[in-house]
Design an enzyme around this catalytic site. Sequence first.
Site, PDB file in Angstrom:
ATOM      1  CG  ASP A   1      -1.905   1.060   1.298  1.00 20.05           C
ATOM      2  OD1 ASP A   1      -2.154   1.666   0.236  1.00 20.05           O
ATOM      3  OD2 ASP A   1      -2.459   1.329   2.375  1.00 20.05           O
TER       4      ASP A   1
ATOM      5  CD  GLU B   1      -6.658  -0.098  -1.942  1.00 18.36           C
ATOM      6  OE1 GLU B   1      -7.289  -0.688  -1.063  1.00 18.36           O
ATOM      7  OE2 GLU B   1      -6.173   1.045  -1.768  1.00 18.36           O
TER       8      GLU B   1
ATOM      9  CG  ASP C   1       0.049   3.270   6.757  1.00 17.88           C
ATOM     10  OD1 ASP C   1      -0.661   3.813   5.909  1.00 17.88           O
ATOM     11  OD2 ASP C   1       0.540   3.859   7.734  1.00 17.88           O
TER      12      ASP C   1
END
Lengths: 158, 158
Positions: free
Chosen positions: B7, B67, B140
């Site tokens: 991420d 993502e 996170d």
Amino acid sequence: MVILGVDPSFTATGYAVIKKELGKQFLISCGFIPLPSNKKMEERIGIFYDYFKKIIEQHKVTHLALETPFLGKNAQTFLKLGYLRGCLHLLAYQHTLYVLEYSPKEIKLAVTGFGAAAKDQVQRVVHMLFPGLSYQKTFDVTDAIAISLCGAWQQNII
Amino acid sequence: MVILGVDPSFTATGYAVIKKELGKQFLISCGFIPLPSNKKMEERIGIFYDYFKKIIEQHKVTHLALETPFLGKNAQTFLKLGYLRGCLHLLAYQHTLYVLEYSPKEIKLAVTGFGAAAKDQVQRVVHMLFPGLSYQKTFDVTDAIAISLCGAWQQNII
């Protein structure tokens, strides 16, 4: 001082290598890299990275010059432009290059004397400065030459 | 199958390495990398790249899970997110990893069963699945675990 100017894009990335010696600029190399759209994203990025790694090593590049990008109509295109710029920043780190960044206005102003100049005006000045340059060169290439030139001139002032 | 879920962000990049063996998922490693904001862009990108290069080699990663990002309020932040994603794609190319990409909705749906789940719901499920995980882990990290898990489960279906 050897400046690599790059105008990155997934369609066609233009680049130019300009050497500055005794206050004169010499165009060492220029061209563009088409990134095959039928290949996967990571492959295209790999081709891009490998290509510029070679250019940097071959010409002993010391400075990387880029144009500040602005968000156009498509946010995903903007993000992907980031992929290419990220690779260039990584190469700058790996080869300890100075990174120079200029706005489109600064580049146009430096090259043509007019901050709102059209692309073909920039191209004309580039051809005047480098008469040996083939007229088939696209805007991608002449833009990259303008970016490199802006870097060469601006670094003179500082 | 060893999945690295990332991420990315310049504030703090979360990551997780999940190994899938005989239909079971094992959390091999997770954490986050703060990228010092006082360093130059190219240095931060270099730190990021070197860190993940090591992680990929150390854990023999085979898949990279990401993502799909969406443009937020700040276009320049979005562009810079592209720098980090570009580095990850480059690493995928250099280590021949499969790149998996999922929308936030797909990830939430896979992990919590609800596509519009809040971050803390995702976090709760992640903690239930990996009870050994320290509760100090930030979003996170739990987000990165969720991305990896989504990859592990989705790859089962295909």
